[in-house]
Design a protein around this motif. Structure first.
Motif, PDB file in Angstrom:
ATOM      1  N   LYS A 142     -16.360 -23.043  -7.171  1.00 44.91           N
ATOM      2  CA  LYS A 142     -14.998 -23.202  -6.662  1.00 44.91           C
ATOM      3  C   LYS A 142     -14.047 -23.819  -7.687  1.00 44.91           C
ATOM      4  N   SER A 143     -14.592 -24.253  -8.819  1.00 39.72           N
ATOM      5  CA  SER A 143     -13.785 -24.973  -9.800  1.00 39.72           C
ATOM      6  C   SER A 143     -12.630 -24.123 -10.331  1.00 39.72           C
ATOM      7  N   LEU A 144     -12.931 -22.920 -10.813  1.00 39.38           N
ATOM      8  CA  LEU A 144     -11.867 -22.052 -11.322  1.00 39.38           C
ATOM      9  C   LEU A 144     -10.945 -21.583 -10.217  1.00 39.38           C
ATOM     10  N   LEU A 145     -11.493 -21.405  -9.024  1.00 43.74           N
ATOM     11  CA  LEU A 145     -10.666 -21.022  -7.881  1.00 43.74           C
ATOM     12  C   LEU A 145      -9.568 -22.054  -7.666  1.00 43.74           C
ATOM     13  N   ALA A 146      -9.957 -23.327  -7.685  1.00 45.54           N
ATOM     14  CA  ALA A 146      -8.988 -24.405  -7.502  1.00 45.54           C
ATOM     15  C   ALA A 146      -8.061 -24.531  -8.710  1.00 45.54           C
ATOM     16  N   ALA A 147      -8.628 -24.468  -9.902  1.00 45.87           N
ATOM     17  CA  ALA A 147      -7.838 -24.694 -11.114  1.00 45.87           C
ATOM     18  C   ALA A 147      -6.769 -23.627 -11.318  1.00 45.87           C
ATOM     19  N   THR A 148      -7.102 -22.382 -10.994  1.00 42.35           N
ATOM     20  CA  THR A 148      -6.162 -21.273 -11.214  1.00 42.35           C
ATOM     21  C   THR A 148      -5.388 -20.904  -9.957  1.00 42.35           C
ATOM     22  N   GLU A 149      -5.610 -21.652  -8.866  1.00 40.60           N
ATOM     23  CA  GLU A 149      -4.990 -21.332  -7.576  1.00 40.60           C
ATOM     24  C   GLU A 149      -5.301 -19.897  -7.182  1.00 40.60           C
ATOM     25  N   ALA A 150      -6.590 -19.558  -7.328  1.00 39.91           N
ATOM     26  CA  ALA A 150      -7.162 -18.265  -6.909  1.00 39.91           C
ATOM     27  C   ALA A 150      -6.686 -17.093  -7.770  1.00 39.91           C
ATOM     28  N   ARG A 151      -6.155 -17.347  -8.942  1.00 36.53           N
ATOM     29  CA  ARG A 151      -5.779 -16.259  -9.853  1.00 36.53           C
ATOM     30  C   ARG A 151      -6.948 -16.017 -10.814  1.00 36.53           C
ATOM     31  N   LEU A 152      -7.993 -15.407 -10.288  1.00 39.88           N
ATOM     32  CA  LEU A 152      -9.226 -15.243 -11.049  1.00 39.88           C
ATOM     33  C   LEU A 152      -9.177 -13.966 -11.878  1.00 39.88           C
ATOM     34  N   GLU A 153      -8.371 -14.022 -12.915  1.00 38.12           N
ATOM     35  CA  GLU A 153      -8.243 -12.955 -13.890  1.00 38.12           C
ATOM     36  C   GLU A 153      -8.284 -13.596 -15.277  1.00 38.12           C
ATOM     37  N   PRO A 154      -8.622 -12.824 -16.296  1.00 33.75           N
ATOM     38  CA  PRO A 154      -8.819 -13.435 -17.617  1.00 33.75           C
ATOM     39  C   PRO A 154      -7.646 -14.267 -18.123  1.00 33.75           C
ATOM     40  N   ASP A 155      -6.420 -13.735 -18.072  1.00 30.84           N
ATOM     41  CA  ASP A 155      -5.326 -14.499 -18.662  1.00 30.84           C
ATOM     42  C   ASP A 155      -5.010 -15.795 -17.907  1.00 30.84           C
ATOM     43  N   PRO A 156      -4.962 -15.798 -16.563  1.00 37.58           N
ATOM     44  CA  PRO A 156      -4.769 -17.082 -15.878  1.00 37.58           C
ATOM     45  C   PRO A 156      -5.854 -18.111 -16.194  1.00 37.58           C
ATOM     46  N   VAL A 157      -7.091 -17.653 -16.366  1.00 43.27           N
ATOM     47  CA  VAL A 157      -8.165 -18.590 -16.732  1.00 43.27           C
ATOM     48  C   VAL A 157      -7.896 -19.179 -18.113  1.00 43.27           C
ATOM     49  N   LEU A 158      -7.489 -18.339 -19.053  1.00 42.71           N
ATOM     50  CA  LEU A 158      -7.183 -18.817 -20.404  1.00 42.71           C
ATOM     51  C   LEU A 158      -5.977 -19.745 -20.412  1.00 42.71           C
ATOM     52  N   VAL A 159      -4.927 -19.373 -19.687  1.00 41.40           N
ATOM     53  CA  VAL A 159      -3.727 -20.206 -19.631  1.00 41.40           C
ATOM     54  C   VAL A 159      -4.044 -21.568 -19.034  1.00 41.40           C
ATOM     55  N   THR A 160      -4.835 -21.583 -17.966  1.00 42.63           N
ATOM     56  CA  THR A 160      -5.208 -22.842 -17.322  1.00 42.63           C
ATOM     57  C   THR A 160      -5.994 -23.729 -18.276  1.00 42.63           C
ATOM     58  N   ALA A 161      -6.947 -23.144 -18.992  1.00 42.90           N
ATOM     59  CA  ALA A 161      -7.732 -23.920 -19.961  1.00 42.90           C
ATOM     60  C   ALA A 161      -6.842 -24.460 -21.072  1.00 42.90           C
ATOM     61  N   ALA A 162      -5.946 -23.616 -21.583  1.00 49.00           N
ATOM     62  CA  ALA A 162      -5.064 -24.046 -22.666  1.00 49.00           C
ATOM     63  C   ALA A 162      -4.129 -25.160 -22.214  1.00 49.00           C
ATOM     64  N   ALA A 163      -3.589 -25.037 -21.001  1.00 52.08           N
ATOM     65  CA  ALA A 163      -2.685 -26.072 -20.482  1.00 52.08           C
ATOM     66  C   ALA A 163      -3.404 -27.397 -20.308  1.00 52.08           C
ATOM     67  N   THR A 164      -4.633 -27.336 -19.831  1.00 52.95           N
ATOM     68  CA  THR A 164      -5.416 -28.558 -19.646  1.00 52.95           C
ATOM     69  C   THR A 164      -5.706 -29.217 -20.988  1.00 52.95           C
ATOM     70  N   LEU A 165      -6.109 -28.416 -21.955  1.00 56.12           N
ATOM     71  CA  LEU A 165      -6.381 -28.949 -23.288  1.00 56.12           C
ATOM     72  C   LEU A 165      -5.121 -29.517 -23.938  1.00 56.12           C
ATOM     73  N   GLN A 166      -4.000 -28.832 -23.764  1.00 54.54           N
ATOM     74  CA  GLN A 166      -2.749 -29.300 -24.365  1.00 54.54           C
ATOM     75  C   GLN A 166      -2.294 -30.616 -23.748  1.00 54.54           C
ATOM     76  N   THR A 167      -2.385 -30.717 -22.430  1.00 54.28           N
ATOM     77  CA  THR A 167      -2.004 -31.962 -21.757  1.00 54.28           C
ATOM     78  C   THR A 167      -2.894 -33.114 -22.218  1.00 54.28           C
ATOM     79  N   ALA A 168      -4.188 -32.843 -22.330  1.00 54.51           N
ATOM     80  CA  ALA A 168      -5.114 -33.866 -22.826  1.00 54.51           C
ATOM     81  C   ALA A 168      -4.779 -34.253 -24.259  1.00 54.51           C
ATOM     82  N   ARG A 169      -4.493 -33.256 -25.078  1.00 51.42           N
ATOM     83  CA  ARG A 169      -4.159 -33.504 -26.485  1.00 51.42           C
ATOM     84  C   ARG A 169      -2.923 -34.396 -26.600  1.00 51.42           C
ATOM     85  N   ASP A 170      -1.897 -34.087 -25.840  1.00 52.79           N
ATOM     86  CA  ASP A 170      -0.658 -34.858 -25.908  1.00 52.79           C
ATOM     87  C   ASP A 170      -0.872 -36.304 -25.448  1.00 52.79           C
TER      88      ASP A 170
END
Length: 209
Positions: free
Chosen positions: A25-53
């Protein structure tokens, strides 16, 4: 206590939360059920960027050189990770800044607390999210992107090793309790966000999948 013992204690004490953050359920929650390649990548990148900042700001504010260097090193790793994930995205990256990064709250104060939050709590949360990203791309028959997230999980392990070494230098006595509390708080906040997102979608966050 030492850094390795603290990491073991955090993993044991937060086992349920980490298991659920690593559920299907982790990706389901993280992407708000947008389980497609680009939303998964965008979500990961946003999380990493926020952590980086967040860690970059902490590094600038650190008063102890060991803490500052540890946070700078981790910031550099996160920066590289953002670039790696962004290169796989279809868009130009503008959507990263607009996305509310899931499962991420970095609100610690004090060098020791920030090192523990950024190099123990944070990579444990990232590892859980990336575990499901690996599974997602395996199911998509996309071995290249699955390997990318396997590499990011390995980076999370490297961050943990950096953190335990730094805490060995920084902590004495009651410092270890403060460090553990701070690392746990990152995981607690991630789990609370995970549960809230699933609840809003009509899913029960409690069963471990």
């Amino acid at each position: 206590m030492d850094g390795a013992a603290l990491l073991d204690s955090v993993r044991t004490g937060m086992e349920t939360e980490l298991d659920r953050l690593g559920s299907e359920k982790s990706l389901l929650a993280a992407t708000e059920a947008r389980l497609e390649p680009d939303p998964v990548l965008v979500t990961a990148a946003a999380t990493l960027q926020t952590a980086r900042d967040g860690l970059a700001d902490w590094a600038d504010d650190a008063t102890d050189e060991t803490a500052a260097e540890t946070l700078r090193t981790t910031t550099e790793r996160l920066d590289e990770a953002v670039a790696t994930v962004t290169a796989e995205m279809e868009g130009d990256g503008d959507e990263i800044a607009a996305l509310d990064a899931p499962f991420l709250s970095l609100e610690a104060t004090g060098d020791i607390e920030r090192v523990a939050a950024g190099t123990i709590g944070l990579p444990l949360v990232l590892d859980r999210l990336f575990l499901q990203a690996v599974s997602f791309f395996v199911n998509e028959a996309d071995s290249g992107r699955a390997d990318l997230f396997r590499d990011l999980r390995a980076e999370a392990d490297t961050m943990l090793a950096t953190g335990t070494d730094a805490l060995d230098e920084l902590c004495t006595g009651d410092d270890w309790d403060r460090a553990e509390t701070s690392a746990n708080a990152v995981i607690d906040a991630a789990y609370d966000d995970y549960a809230e997102r699933l609840d809003a979608m009509g899913f029960d966050p409690k069963p471990i999948c």
